[in-house]
Design a protein around this motif. Structure first.
Motif, PDB file in Angstrom:
ATOM      1  N   ILE A 115     -14.684  16.081  -2.542  1.00  0.00           N
ATOM      2  CA  ILE A 115     -14.334  14.340  -2.786  1.00  0.00           C
ATOM      3  C   ILE A 115     -13.722  14.153  -2.043  1.00  0.00           C
ATOM      4  N   ARG A 116     -14.520  12.497  -1.868  1.00  0.00           N
ATOM      5  CA  ARG A 116     -15.114  12.222  -0.160  1.00  0.00           C
ATOM      6  C   ARG A 116     -13.682  10.853  -1.212  1.00  0.00           C
ATOM      7  N   ASN A 117     -13.353   9.804   0.081  1.00  0.00           N
ATOM      8  CA  ASN A 117     -12.948   8.826   0.419  1.00  0.00           C
ATOM      9  C   ASN A 117     -12.876   7.997  -1.373  1.00  0.00           C
ATOM     10  N   THR A 118     -12.229   7.301  -2.062  1.00  0.00           N
ATOM     11  CA  THR A 118     -11.861   7.030  -3.542  1.00  0.00           C
ATOM     12  C   THR A 118     -12.200   5.382  -2.813  1.00  0.00           C
ATOM     13  N   THR A 119     -13.011   4.382  -3.545  1.00  0.00           N
ATOM     14  CA  THR A 119     -13.016   3.148  -2.487  1.00  0.00           C
ATOM     15  C   THR A 119     -13.042   2.283  -4.029  1.00  0.00           C
ATOM     16  N   THR A 120     -13.054   1.480  -3.691  1.00  0.00           N
ATOM     17  CA  THR A 120     -12.648  -0.273  -4.970  1.00  0.00           C
ATOM     18  C   THR A 120     -12.932  -1.255  -4.088  1.00  0.00           C
ATOM     19  N   MET A 174       0.674  -1.171   0.002  1.00  0.00           N
ATOM     20  CA  MET A 174      -0.029   0.082  -0.412  1.00  0.00           C
ATOM     21  C   MET A 174       0.709   1.121  -0.610  1.00  0.00           C
ATOM     22  N   TYR A 175       0.348   2.372  -0.270  1.00  0.00           N
ATOM     23  CA  TYR A 175       1.139   3.669  -0.101  1.00  0.00           C
ATOM     24  C   TYR A 175       1.935   3.789   1.317  1.00  0.00           C
ATOM     25  N   VAL A 176       2.952   4.909   0.634  1.00  0.00           N
ATOM     26  CA  VAL A 176       3.942   5.353   2.011  1.00  0.00           C
ATOM     27  C   VAL A 176       3.719   6.373   2.097  1.00  0.00           C
ATOM     28  N   GLU A 218      -5.055   5.673  -5.887  1.00  0.00           N
ATOM     29  CA  GLU A 218      -4.862   6.238  -4.947  1.00  0.00           C
ATOM     30  C   GLU A 218      -3.609   7.505  -5.598  1.00  0.00           C
ATOM     31  N   ILE A 219      -3.632   7.553  -6.269  1.00  0.00           N
ATOM     32  CA  ILE A 219      -3.762   8.515  -7.928  1.00  0.00           C
ATOM     33  C   ILE A 219      -4.760   9.453  -7.424  1.00  0.00           C
ATOM     34  N   ILE A 220      -6.151   9.031  -7.476  1.00  0.00           N
ATOM     35  CA  ILE A 220      -7.614   9.941  -7.348  1.00  0.00           C
ATOM     36  C   ILE A 220      -7.480  10.989  -6.300  1.00  0.00           C
ATOM     37  N   ARG A 221      -6.859   9.914  -5.596  1.00  0.00           N
ATOM     38  CA  ARG A 221      -6.884  10.334  -4.121  1.00  0.00           C
ATOM     39  C   ARG A 221      -5.775  11.301  -3.700  1.00  0.00           C
ATOM     40  N   ASP A 270       3.143   4.031 -13.051  1.00  0.00           N
ATOM     41  CA  ASP A 270       4.632   2.860 -13.133  1.00  0.00           C
ATOM     42  C   ASP A 270       5.052   3.533 -11.857  1.00  0.00           C
ATOM     43  N   ARG A 271       5.140   4.826 -11.195  1.00  0.00           N
ATOM     44  CA  ARG A 271       5.850   4.785  -9.506  1.00  0.00           C
ATOM     45  C   ARG A 271       4.975   4.397  -8.665  1.00  0.00           C
ATOM     46  N   MET A 272       3.675   5.044  -9.034  1.00  0.00           N
ATOM     47  CA  MET A 272       2.341   4.408  -7.696  1.00  0.00           C
ATOM     48  C   MET A 272       2.333   2.569  -8.429  1.00  0.00           C
ATOM     49  N   LYS A 273       2.303   2.638  -9.042  1.00  0.00           N
ATOM     50  CA  LYS A 273       2.103   0.619  -8.927  1.00  0.00           C
ATOM     51  C   LYS A 273       3.811   0.163  -8.526  1.00  0.00           C
ATOM     52  N   THR A 274       5.195   0.808  -8.034  1.00  0.00           N
ATOM     53  CA  THR A 274       6.171   0.238  -7.311  1.00  0.00           C
ATOM     54  C   THR A 274       5.290   0.055  -5.781  1.00  0.00           C
ATOM     55  N   TYR A 275       4.490   1.331  -5.261  1.00  0.00           N
ATOM     56  CA  TYR A 275       4.242   1.217  -3.558  1.00  0.00           C
ATOM     57  C   TYR A 275       3.005  -0.080  -3.756  1.00  0.00           C
ATOM     58  N   PHE A 276       2.454  -1.419  -4.564  1.00  0.00           N
ATOM     59  CA  PHE A 276       1.953  -1.989  -4.946  1.00  0.00           C
ATOM     60  C   PHE A 276       1.988  -3.640  -5.418  1.00  0.00           C
TER      61      PHE A 276
END
Length: 550
Positions: free
Chosen positions: A123-128, A1-3, A147-150, A288-294
């Motif tokens: 804009i509230r918490n983005t869910t999935t 998850m995101y750090v 996470e990008i949308i958040r 791609d950078r964001m994907k490194t957190y997942f």
């Protein structure tokens, strides 16, 4: 998850300090209530029936063990020793003191948590989907995009004071929609186009509440790099044309209906043409950078259905029932997705004690790489459990109250806090859920009935999602008395539908019998392969109405 990095930590620390000053000024009488109201709401703080309520954000439903332990300590030190998981993957405290809230937010910030934009006209918490990243039929992992949308939507100055609250959900499963995207202001379904490119089908204008609607498709495909600019175009159109003179007509669903989906889409396309190549457009490097957190945890090479699991299932009917109901297929051989049900009869749906939060943290570290997910159904998921450890896990969770094998059955009730806590509620929800659970507290009978969604809301705001329950229950006020209106045929999956009202409402003491009559109509009319929703759609509402009001 995101750090978090140093920028995240600095921004969050500044926000906590800002709200501490605002709270101090409000308590000192230097900030009027109407001035403090939007400030406290965007920091997750409501004033409820008996005490303030603090809604804490859980982005796309994910929590680490250390965060669970911090939540446990906060509920013990600042509240009454329990918290409540909501239908939008957040957690609520029902009894914090106003003067303590800045300290709570500071403690949350230490473990990379916050309450930013969990309320207010923003804009509230983005869910999935709670199974994101581990389910076998997933197009791709949706969490990096969430996470990008958040990050894009948090503190966005243009969208800090929208006409009304705004909710976004993302789904990547081809066959299921556990994120209920079609009843969100924006729902994004990940898809591939004919050329095999990844992108999103965009639904806009869904929602529940006073005017429930299923969101229509306004664009069949938007490429992934264009995600943020297209979302921004939607928000700009809403900000410009959305009603601000009447809060009951301020949601984007009202605007989409007034303009028609085609008319709304035309305005969005025109706006997008001006900003599609702006700096907001995503780059491949950013994704791609964001994907490194997942990335994947340290999975081992294992075989499916090991002998120890097969043997335990053969030897224990209760364990076998639990595996059949609460364990889902994992995309990695030898692993399983496990749902801990928070719906033991006699426990308010979604409630969790401080000790249970600590126990979940221990389970996460022992069995699931230190992470858990919160579900829309107010349960908790261990997403990466080894199949050869399922029996040990089951043995551990039985005394904790998490092993009730009723997932997706009639007693796996979705329920808002209702009139026991909420100042907006017309009626109590929790006692109704409990009486229904007690009436149907027979697992063999529940398994025979199959999957049934029973959702309960204490008021028209629909925090219990009653509109999309196969059986929906809405609390209403009749001259100061609590009554309950029934709707049937709702659904929140790919076949999303708004339930139809059965007829006049019922007193609380009548509810278990009313639900039993509804179930009996289903049992009398179903075919061998049908579940409740199938039978309802085939025979319609009339047979249910005739039996209930006979």
């Amino acid at each position: 998850m995101y750090v978090y990095d140093e920028h995240d930590r600095q921004i969050l620390a500044e926000r906590v300090a800002q709200f501490r000053d605002q709270t101090d000024r409000a308590l000192a009488g230097e900030l009027a209530e109407d001035e403090f109201l939007p400030l406290r709401l965007q920091n997750g703080l409501y004033v409820q029936r008996l005490a303030p309520m603090l809604r804490i954000c859980i982005p796309y439903g994910m929590l680490r063990a250390e965060q669970l332990r911090r939540l446990a300590r906060i509920t013990r030190d600042y509240d009454k020793g329990y918290a409540h998981f909501t239908t939008r993957q957040n957690v609520q405290l029902n009894w914090p003191a106003l003067e303590d809230v800045p300290d709570i937010l500071a403690e949350l910030a230490e473990v990379e948590m916050h309450a930013n934009q969990t309320s207010g006209n923003c804009i509230r918490n983005t869910t999935t989907d709670q199974f994101a990243g581990v389910q076998s039929d997933e197009i791709t992992d949706p969490r990096p995009y969430c996470e990008i949308i958040r990050q894009w939507s948090t503190y966005h100055p243009e969208f800090a004071f929208l006409p009304r609250k705004f909710k976004v959900a993302v789904n990547a499963s081809e066959h299921t929609d556990r994120a209920a995207i079609q009843v969100h202001d924006i729902g994004l379904q990940m898809v591939h186009n004919d050329a095999g490119e990844l992108g999103f089908r965009v639904h806009v204008g869904g929602g529940l509440g006073r005017t429930p609607m299923v969101g229509p498709v306004i664009r069949d495909f938007i490429p992934e790099l264009d995600l943020l600019t297209y979302l921004e175009a939607i928000l700009r159109v809403y900000n410009r044309y959305g009603r601000r003179d009447n809060k009951y007509k301020a949601r984007i669903k009202i605007l989409v209906k007034a303009l028609t989906p085609e008319g709304f889409a035309e305005r969005v396309e025109a706006e997008w043409a001006h900003i599609k190549d702006s700096p907001t457009r995503l780059t491949r490097d950013a994704i791609d950078r964001m994907k490194t957190y997942f990335t994947e945890p340290d999975y081992q090479a294992l075989d499916d259905n090991p002998d120890v699991l097969a043997s335990a299932r053969a030897d224990s009917k209760p364990f076998n029932n639990w595996v059949s109901r609460n364990v889902n297929e994992h995309r990695k051989p030898g692993y399983a997705i496990v749902t801990l049900t928070m719906k033991k009869t006699g426990t308010p749906p979604g409630n969790v004690s401080d000790r249970q939060l600590e126990q979940i943290a221990e389970l996460a570290e022992r069995y699931s790489f230190g992470e858990v997910r919160v579900t829309h159904e107010q349960n908790v998921v261990l997403a990466d459990v080894r199949q050869d450890q399922l029996y040990d896990l089951w043995q551990d969770i039985r005394p904790m109250g998490f092993a009730t094998a009723n997932l997706n059955t009639l007693t796996d009730v979705i329920c808002c806090p209702g009139g026991d806590y909420c100042a907006l509620a017309n009626a109590k929800s929790i006692p109704v859920a409990e009486t229904i659970q007690r009436r149907f507290d027979n697992l063999d009978y529940l398994y025979d009935l199959g999957n049934i969604d029973l959702n309960i809301s204490g008021c028209m705001n629909a925090c219990g999602h009653h509109h999309v329950g196969h059986i929906g229950v809405l609390g209403v006020d009749k001259k100061g008395e609590e009554y309950y209106q029934i709707s049937l045929g709702g659904a929140s999956q790919h076949d999303a539908a708004i339930g139809k009202i059965l007829g006049p409402s019922f007193a609380r003491e009548d509810m278990p019998e009313v639900v039993e009559k509804i179930i009996n109509v289903y049992v009398d009319n179903r075919t061998e392969e049908e579940e409740f929703l199938d039978t309802y759609r085939r025979i319609g509402i009339t047979p249910f109405k005739e039996r209930v009001y006979a």
